[in-house]
Scaffold this motif. Structure first.
Motif, PDB file in Angstrom:
ATOM      1  N   GLN A 310       0.830  -1.203   0.000  1.00 55.66           N
ATOM      2  CA  GLN A 310       0.000   0.000   0.000  1.00 55.66           C
ATOM      3  C   GLN A 310       0.862   1.250   0.000  1.00 55.66           C
ATOM      4  OE1 GLN A 310      -2.921   0.113  -0.762  1.00 55.66           O
ATOM      5  NE2 GLN A 310      -3.789  -1.882  -0.290  1.00 55.66           N
ATOM      6  N   ASN A 311       2.047   1.143   0.636  1.00 56.67           N
ATOM      7  CA  ASN A 311       2.891   2.320   0.763  1.00 56.67           C
ATOM      8  C   ASN A 311       3.829   2.518  -0.418  1.00 56.67           C
ATOM      9  OD1 ASN A 311       1.745   3.099   3.146  1.00 56.67           O
ATOM     10  ND2 ASN A 311       3.101   1.807   4.364  1.00 56.67           N
ATOM     11  N   LEU A 312       3.879   1.525  -1.296  1.00 48.41           N
ATOM     12  CA  LEU A 312       4.760   1.662  -2.461  1.00 48.41           C
ATOM     13  C   LEU A 312       4.159   2.663  -3.429  1.00 48.41           C
ATOM     14  CD1 LEU A 312       6.095  -1.763  -3.713  1.00 48.41           C
ATOM     15  CD2 LEU A 312       7.393   0.306  -3.366  1.00 48.41           C
ATOM     16  N   PRO A 313       4.992   3.522  -4.028  1.00 46.95           N
ATOM     17  CA  PRO A 313       4.437   4.508  -4.959  1.00 46.95           C
ATOM     18  C   PRO A 313       4.184   3.928  -6.345  1.00 46.95           C
ATOM     19  CG  PRO A 313       6.774   4.835  -4.744  1.00 46.95           C
ATOM     20  CD  PRO A 313       6.434   3.685  -3.847  1.00 46.95           C
ATOM     21  N   GLY A 314       4.023   2.593  -6.433  1.00 47.61           N
ATOM     22  CA  GLY A 314       3.772   1.987  -7.735  1.00 47.61           C
ATOM     23  C   GLY A 314       2.697   0.939  -7.624  1.00 47.61           C
ATOM     24  N   MET A 315       2.207   0.456  -8.798  1.00 49.97           N
ATOM     25  CA  MET A 315       1.182  -0.590  -8.811  1.00 49.97           C
ATOM     26  C   MET A 315       1.882  -1.921  -8.589  1.00 49.97           C
ATOM     27  SD  MET A 315      -1.035   0.405 -12.147  1.00 49.97           S
ATOM     28  CE  MET A 315       0.055   1.240 -13.268  1.00 49.97           C
ATOM     29  N   VAL A 316       1.540  -2.606  -7.469  1.00 49.69           N
ATOM     30  CA  VAL A 316       2.106  -3.920  -7.221  1.00 49.69           C
ATOM     31  C   VAL A 316       1.126  -4.930  -7.797  1.00 49.69           C
ATOM     32  CG1 VAL A 316       2.863  -5.548  -5.455  1.00 49.69           C
ATOM     33  CG2 VAL A 316       3.216  -3.098  -5.131  1.00 49.69           C
ATOM     34  N   TYR A 317       1.625  -5.817  -8.662  1.00 45.09           N
ATOM     35  CA  TYR A 317       0.690  -6.706  -9.355  1.00 45.09           C
ATOM     36  C   TYR A 317       1.191  -8.129  -9.436  1.00 45.09           C
ATOM     37  CZ  TYR A 317       3.896  -6.687 -13.286  1.00 45.09           C
ATOM     38  OH  TYR A 317       5.003  -6.849 -14.060  1.00 45.09           O
ATOM     39  N   ARG A 318       0.291  -9.017  -9.745  1.00 46.57           N
ATOM     40  CA  ARG A 318       0.648 -10.389 -10.131  1.00 46.57           C
ATOM     41  C   ARG A 318      -0.151 -10.721 -11.376  1.00 46.57           C
ATOM     42  NH1 ARG A 318       1.082 -15.628  -6.321  1.00 46.57           N
ATOM     43  NH2 ARG A 318       3.224 -14.913  -6.395  1.00 46.57           N
ATOM     44  N   VAL A 319       0.529 -11.213 -12.415  1.00 48.96           N
ATOM     45  CA  VAL A 319      -0.153 -11.650 -13.635  1.00 48.96           C
ATOM     46  C   VAL A 319      -0.242 -13.167 -13.583  1.00 48.96           C
ATOM     47  CG1 VAL A 319       0.011 -11.867 -16.123  1.00 48.96           C
ATOM     48  CG2 VAL A 319       0.590  -9.709 -15.033  1.00 48.96           C
ATOM     49  N   PHE A 320      -1.464 -13.690 -13.699  1.00 47.45           N
ATOM     50  CA  PHE A 320      -1.659 -15.137 -13.694  1.00 47.45           C
ATOM     51  C   PHE A 320      -1.551 -15.619 -15.132  1.00 47.45           C
ATOM     52  CE2 PHE A 320      -3.414 -13.577  -9.841  1.00 47.45           C
ATOM     53  CZ  PHE A 320      -3.190 -14.578  -8.902  1.00 47.45           C
ATOM     54  N   ILE A 321      -0.371 -16.117 -15.478  1.00 44.25           N
ATOM     55  CA  ILE A 321      -0.094 -16.475 -16.872  1.00 44.25           C
ATOM     56  C   ILE A 321      -1.059 -17.545 -17.365  1.00 44.25           C
ATOM     57  CG2 ILE A 321       1.640 -17.497 -18.400  1.00 44.25           C
ATOM     58  CD1 ILE A 321       3.749 -16.135 -16.619  1.00 44.25           C
ATOM     59  N   ARG A 322      -1.370 -18.514 -16.462  1.00 45.44           N
ATOM     60  CA  ARG A 322      -2.217 -19.632 -16.897  1.00 45.44           C
ATOM     61  C   ARG A 322      -3.689 -19.262 -16.922  1.00 45.44           C
ATOM     62  NH1 ARG A 322       0.540 -24.892 -14.004  1.00 45.44           N
ATOM     63  NH2 ARG A 322       2.543 -24.680 -15.046  1.00 45.44           N
ATOM     64  N   GLU A 323      -4.020 -18.060 -16.507  1.00 45.21           N
ATOM     65  CA  GLU A 323      -5.431 -17.657 -16.535  1.00 45.21           C
ATOM     66  C   GLU A 323      -5.610 -16.543 -17.547  1.00 45.21           C
ATOM     67  OE1 GLU A 323      -6.889 -16.921 -12.548  1.00 45.21           O
ATOM     68  OE2 GLU A 323      -5.492 -18.417 -11.792  1.00 45.21           O
ATOM     69  N   GLY A 324      -4.946 -16.715 -18.674  1.00 41.68           N
ATOM     70  CA  GLY A 324      -5.090 -15.764 -19.766  1.00 41.68           C
ATOM     71  C   GLY A 324      -4.519 -14.401 -19.450  1.00 41.68           C
ATOM     72  N   GLY A 325      -3.563 -14.370 -18.520  1.00 42.15           N
ATOM     73  CA  GLY A 325      -2.911 -13.103 -18.211  1.00 42.15           C
ATOM     74  C   GLY A 325      -3.704 -12.220 -17.280  1.00 42.15           C
ATOM     75  N   ARG A 326      -4.570 -12.849 -16.458  1.00 44.28           N
ATOM     76  CA  ARG A 326      -5.331 -12.059 -15.479  1.00 44.28           C
ATOM     77  C   ARG A 326      -4.355 -11.315 -14.577  1.00 44.28           C
ATOM     78  NH1 ARG A 326      -7.330 -12.893 -10.310  1.00 44.28           N
ATOM     79  NH2 ARG A 326      -6.573 -15.029 -10.187  1.00 44.28           N
ATOM     80  N   MET A 327      -4.636 -10.042 -14.323  1.00 42.46           N
ATOM     81  CA  MET A 327      -3.713  -9.216 -13.559  1.00 42.46           C
ATOM     82  C   MET A 327      -4.400  -8.834 -12.251  1.00 42.46           C
ATOM     83  SD  MET A 327      -1.781  -6.084 -15.305  1.00 42.46           S
ATOM     84  CE  MET A 327      -0.198  -5.490 -14.795  1.00 42.46           C
ATOM     85  N   GLN A 328      -3.734  -9.132 -11.153  1.00 46.74           N
ATOM     86  CA  GLN A 328      -4.321  -8.765  -9.865  1.00 46.74           C
ATOM     87  C   GLN A 328      -3.448  -7.695  -9.221  1.00 46.74           C
ATOM     88  OE1 GLN A 328      -4.920 -12.055  -7.187  1.00 46.74           O
ATOM     89  NE2 GLN A 328      -5.274 -10.712  -5.469  1.00 46.74           N
ATOM     90  N   PHE A 329      -4.099  -6.639  -8.735  1.00 42.98           N
ATOM     91  CA  PHE A 329      -3.335  -5.567  -8.105  1.00 42.98           C
ATOM     92  C   PHE A 329      -3.435  -5.685  -6.596  1.00 42.98           C
ATOM     93  CE2 PHE A 329      -4.407  -3.927 -12.273  1.00 42.98           C
ATOM     94  CZ  PHE A 329      -3.142  -3.570 -12.711  1.00 42.98           C
ATOM     95  N   PHE A 330      -2.336  -5.331  -5.918  1.00 39.61           N
ATOM     96  CA  PHE A 330      -2.288  -5.508  -4.473  1.00 39.61           C
ATOM     97  C   PHE A 330      -2.324  -4.180  -3.727  1.00 39.61           C
ATOM     98  CE2 PHE A 330      -0.486  -9.367  -6.245  1.00 39.61           C
ATOM     99  CZ  PHE A 330      -1.239 -10.313  -5.579  1.00 39.61           C
ATOM    100  N   ASN A 331      -2.524  -3.103  -4.437  1.00 43.38           N
ATOM    101  CA  ASN A 331      -2.693  -1.839  -3.725  1.00 43.38           C
ATOM    102  C   ASN A 331      -3.608  -0.921  -4.529  1.00 43.38           C
ATOM    103  OD1 ASN A 331      -1.001  -1.001  -5.755  1.00 43.38           O
ATOM    104  ND2 ASN A 331       0.734  -0.550  -4.432  1.00 43.38           N
ATOM    105  N   GLU A 332      -3.760   0.305  -4.035  1.00 47.92           N
ATOM    106  CA  GLU A 332      -4.737   1.219  -4.632  1.00 47.92           C
ATOM    107  C   GLU A 332      -4.135   2.068  -5.741  1.00 47.92           C
ATOM    108  OE1 GLU A 332      -7.819   0.889  -3.699  1.00 47.92           O
ATOM    109  OE2 GLU A 332      -7.176  -0.603  -2.212  1.00 47.92           O
ATOM    110  N   MET A 333      -2.861   1.784  -6.071  1.00 51.40           N
ATOM    111  CA  MET A 333      -2.168   2.668  -6.998  1.00 51.40           C
ATOM    112  C   MET A 333      -2.727   2.700  -8.427  1.00 51.40           C
ATOM    113  SD  MET A 333      -0.255   4.433  -5.283  1.00 51.40           S
ATOM    114  CE  MET A 333       0.758   5.292  -6.478  1.00 51.40           C
ATOM    115  N   PRO A 334      -3.298   1.584  -8.936  1.00 56.33           N
ATOM    116  CA  PRO A 334      -3.784   1.634 -10.317  1.00 56.33           C
ATOM    117  C   PRO A 334      -4.696   2.821 -10.573  1.00 56.33           C
ATOM    118  CG  PRO A 334      -3.823  -0.617  -9.555  1.00 56.33           C
ATOM    119  CD  PRO A 334      -3.440   0.232  -8.383  1.00 56.33           C
ATOM    120  N   THR A 335      -5.586   3.110  -9.626  1.00 54.80           N
ATOM    121  CA  THR A 335      -6.515   4.225  -9.804  1.00 54.80           C
ATOM    122  C   THR A 335      -5.731   5.525  -9.926  1.00 54.80           C
ATOM    123  OG1 THR A 335      -7.929   2.974  -8.346  1.00 54.80           O
ATOM    124  CG2 THR A 335      -8.607   5.212  -8.869  1.00 54.80           C
ATOM    125  N   GLN A 336      -4.755   5.669  -9.048  1.00 52.34           N
ATOM    126  CA  GLN A 336      -3.980   6.912  -9.037  1.00 52.34           C
ATOM    127  C   GLN A 336      -3.139   7.059 -10.304  1.00 52.34           C
ATOM    128  OE1 GLN A 336      -2.178   7.472  -5.219  1.00 52.34           O
ATOM    129  NE2 GLN A 336      -0.751   8.978  -6.027  1.00 52.34           N
TER     130      GLN A 336
END
Lengths: 707, 102
Positions: A310-336
């Protein structure tokens, strides 16, 4: 009314009865004789017994011969009087050979004493006990002996039934093995009736709950280990068991003998009897305190990770390669960073920022990520992203593929930063850099036009540092010179004009020794080009001192002044010529005879025209064709006069003066050290010019070197 | 039914029978099977049959003065009747027990 019967009547009745009894006796006798009975009731002193006639024992014989147990009749000493087929099969001997032998011989040594005791007991009444039967081939079979005396044997004949215990023993062993497994299990294993009454309680249960098996067995499991708030759970458990269902391992709490509670995982299964009827429950519980602790630790570390994300000034993510590249974000940065809310970023079923990447940047990003996955290495990419507000943002993405146990890529974990500000700074820096490069280029051009070269000299390393313009003064390139640095020794050897070397050395020494931090000097000196040409330069330099006041560096520029020097030389020569002509005219006016005139002229030539020697020779017409100097001036006059010269075409007559007299043409020698005709004479000057000035007179002038 | 019951008083009476046997001797086994069949066919519902194995309890022989086995005794209705043998001759058994053939 009393019953009055006559004697006749009495006799008649008695007679009837006797007849009936006789008839009965006769009927019995007839039946026996007619083989209608196969057993008789006989009387002895001890009482009645049944005597079976022939054929009456057949069923028993068949039964004994076909039964699965060994049947043996023994004498009191253990001698076998009869054995059935099954027994004969066991001991692997024909029945005919068995009768008459001792059963004792068929037992292993250690069992024989027990057999004797059993036999003695068996002669009096029933006795039974386990023994081992040993066959002729040595195999041993655990058996149960049941003995009883035969009634007609009068205590001397004993009947023995021998049952095979192999299966019983094997079953018992299997049971004890299972019991051992249960005892040694780390799980608490408890069996109960369907009412929850404890029937068995293993070692692990003792350790986990604190009750010894003796304390627990016979009591209700609920009263022992189930906390009041969990009673319902156990009730449901038993309901499932009655439906013949096993429960899954369920995390729960149980209570120890000391009242403390413990985290456990519980599983219950119904116990069936051989007929398949449910007769109880097996309850397995496992101490999961350790696992719970790990779960707590994991949760804490996850929390820490979340906080960090949450405190990182960047979007922390995980891309699930086997799920067609689904991207999950772990903080609120994408909106910002993108302007889109998390649910707005869902494109189809895939949550990703890829569609936001600028079209022209996307192929490069995709290729780089693919390359990282293939090479199993981290990647860093920069691209432009279209913000929801329509603006472009520069993004920098760092990621790392994560692989499964089969080495197939599972995820990409990474972080994306907005580097737009950095990028703008970078652009400004680049502009500044370009401006600087441009002005540097101009400076270089200016220096090239002015024929100025830059140099530094470091005292510590005794090295010169030059720039390209400097080298161009020497008409070479840095590559030809072997780099921009050069030791002072190499510099002096290749590029300093030898005659000027002491002067150069003096300047360096002065620069080093001066106490003036603002020391500045200008000097003119000659240097050599890469091709050995002499180049005049004006050297301007200053110094740099360290905090202690020591000179550490000389920094200077050299400007090519050869053209100015050449012009100065031309001017100088013109002046000299004018001076010489003027002095010559004066000598002509003042001279009273030829000899005085020639002497005055040679003097003028040496004094004003810059020559070091001037001679006028007279060619004699004698047989030796000798040459006689008649006027001369210069530092070597005596030495020169001592020579015997001739203009004859001989070995001695090959000097320029000799050749000039013979040919009447001008003889110029630029370097007398290289002229073979000068070999017999060694002269300190290098250049001579000789010409015939009349039929009999020849003049020579000499210089030290070519200016 | 009424007509059949009428002629003989014995025919409608309750029978108590005892069969003495000697264990599983072949005639004992046959006797049990035969008397069961005869009783079921002729005395259905109005008889009691007790099988006494004298092999197990030879002392019981004394009460009914049994000498040879198997022996069937008609205790009731009186008078006491006895038949020795495996009871395979049904006709003789019916006569011996004074039972009218149904």
């Amino acid at each position: 009314m009393p019953d009055k019967t006559t004697p006749l009547q009495q006799l008649t009745a008695e007679n009837d009865e006797l007849r009936a009894r006789l008839s009965e006796a006769e009927e019995t006798l007839r039946a026996i004789r007619g083989c209608e009975a196969d057993a008789l009731v006989l009387s002895r002193s001890e009482g009645d017994y049944i005597h079976t006639l022939k054929g009456g024992l057949e069923p028993y014989r068949v039964m004994v011969e076909s039964m699965n147990e060994g049947a043996v009749t023994l004498a009191v000493d253990g001698t076998i009087l009869y054995c059935n087929g099954h027994f004969a099969d066991w001991v692997k001997m024909p029945p005919g050979k068995i009768v008459g032998t001792s059963l004792k011989d068929m037992l292993p040594e250690q069992d024989r004493e027990g057999f004797d005791a059993m036999l003695a007991q068996g002669a009096k009444g029933e006795s039974r006990g386990p023994l081992t039967l040993q066959t002729t081939d040595g195999t041993q079979t655990p058996v149960l002996f049941s003995m009883c005396p035969l009634p007609q044997g009068e205590g001397k004949i004993i009947s023995v039934i021998i049952a095979d215990l192999s299966e019983v023993v094997a079953a018992a062993e299997a049971r004890s093995r299972l019991a051992l497994i249960v005892e040694s299990s780390d799980d608490a294993i408890v069996s109960t009736t369907l009412d929850g009454i404890v029937e068995s309680w293993n070692k692990a249960a003792e350790l986990l709950y604190g009750y010894a098996a003796g304390e627990a067995i016979g009591r209700s499991i609920e009263s022992l280990i189930v906390p009041p708030e969990r009673i319902n759970e156990v009730t449901h458990e038993f309901e499932a068991l009655r439906r013949r269902e096993c429960t899954l391992f369920v995390d729960s709490m149980r209570q120890r003998k000391d009242g403390t509670q413990v985290d456990v995982s519980v599983k219950a299964c119904p116990i069936f009897d051989v007929a398949g009827k449910i007769i109880g429950a097996s309850i397995n519980s496992r101490d999961i305190t350790g696992r719970k602790q790990i779960e707590i630790d994991l949760r804490e570390s996850e929390q820490a990770y979340r906080t960090l994300s949450q405190n990182l000034p960047g979007m922390v993510y995980r891309v699930f390669i086997r799920e067609g590249g689904r991207m999950q974000f772990f903080n609120e940065m994408p909106t910002q960073l993108t302007g889109y809310a998390a649910d707005e970023l869902i494109v189809g079923t895939v949550c990703s920022i890829e569609p936001l990447i600028l079209d022209e940047d996307r192929p490069g990003v995709v290729a780089e990520v693919k390359r990282a996955i293939a090479r199993q290495c981290a990647f860093a990419v920069e691209y432009r992203l279209e913000h929801k507000d329509g603006g472009l943002r520069w993004m920098q993405e760092h990621g790392m593929p994560v692989y499964g146990t089969d080495d197939a890529p599972l995820y990409i974990d990474g972080v994306i930063f907005d580097v737009t500000e950095n990028k703008q700074g970078e652009i400004e820096r680049k502009i500044a850099e370009l401006t600087l490069q441009k002005s540097e280029k101009r400076l270089i051009e200016a220096m090239a036009i002015a024929r100025i070269g830059y140099w530094e000299y470091e005292f510590a390393t005794d090295e010169f540092i030059f720039n390209d313009q400097y080298y161009s003064l020497h008409k070479i390139t840095a590559e030809e010179a072997g780099g921009y640095r050069m030791s002072s020794t190499d510099f002096a050897r290749h590029y300093v004009y030898p005659e000027d070397a002491p002067e150069v050395g003096k300047h360096v020494r002065l620069a080093f020794e001066t106490l003036d931090p603002d020391y500045f000097a200008i000097t003119e000196t000659r240097i050599l080009s890469g091709k050995g040409e002499i180049i005049w330069v004006e050297v301007r330099f200053r110094i740099e001192k360290d905090l202690q006041g020591n000179t550490i560096k000389m920094v200077g520029v050299n400007q090519d002044i050869t053209m100015r020097k050449d012009a100065e030389e031309v001017l100088h020569r013109t002046n000299r010529t004018l001076w010489t002509l003027s002095a010559g005219n004066l000598a002509l006016l003042r001279a009273e005879n030829e000899e005085e005139l020639l002497q005055s002229l040679t003097s003028v030539i040496v004094k004003h025209a810059g020559y070091i020697l001037a001679v006028v020779d007279y060619a004699d017409n004698n047989p030796q064709k000798s040459i006689t100097p008649i006027a001369w001036s210069g530092f070597e006059d005596r030495y020169f006069l001592a020579e015997h010269l001739s203009w004859a075409d001989t070995e001695q007559g090959q000097l320029p003066v000799s050749r000039a007299i013979r040919s009447g043409t001008m003889q110029i020698c630029h370097d007398i050290t290289a002229d073979p005709s000068f070999k017999p004479w060694r002269r300190p000057y290098r250049h001579t010019t000789t010409g015939r000035i009349s039929h009999s007179h020849c003049a020579t002038v000499a210089k030290l070197s070519v200016p | 039914m009424k007509e059949k019951q009428a002629p003989d008083k014995v025919a409608s009476k309750h029978f108590i029978l005892k069969l003495y046997i000697a264990g599983q001797s072949p005639k004992s086994i046959n006797a049990i099977a035969n008397i069961k069949t005869i009783c079921e066919e002729n005395l259905h519902g109005r008889y009691e049959l007790e099988v006494i194995d004298l092999y197990e309890r030879p002392q019981l022989a004394q009460g009914d003065q049994i000498i040879a086995l198997p022996t069937l005794i008609r205790k009731l209705p009186p008078p006491l009747r006895r038949i020795i043998g495996d009871l395979s001759d049904t006709g003789r058994v019916l006569v011996g027990l004074d039972i009218q053939k149904v």
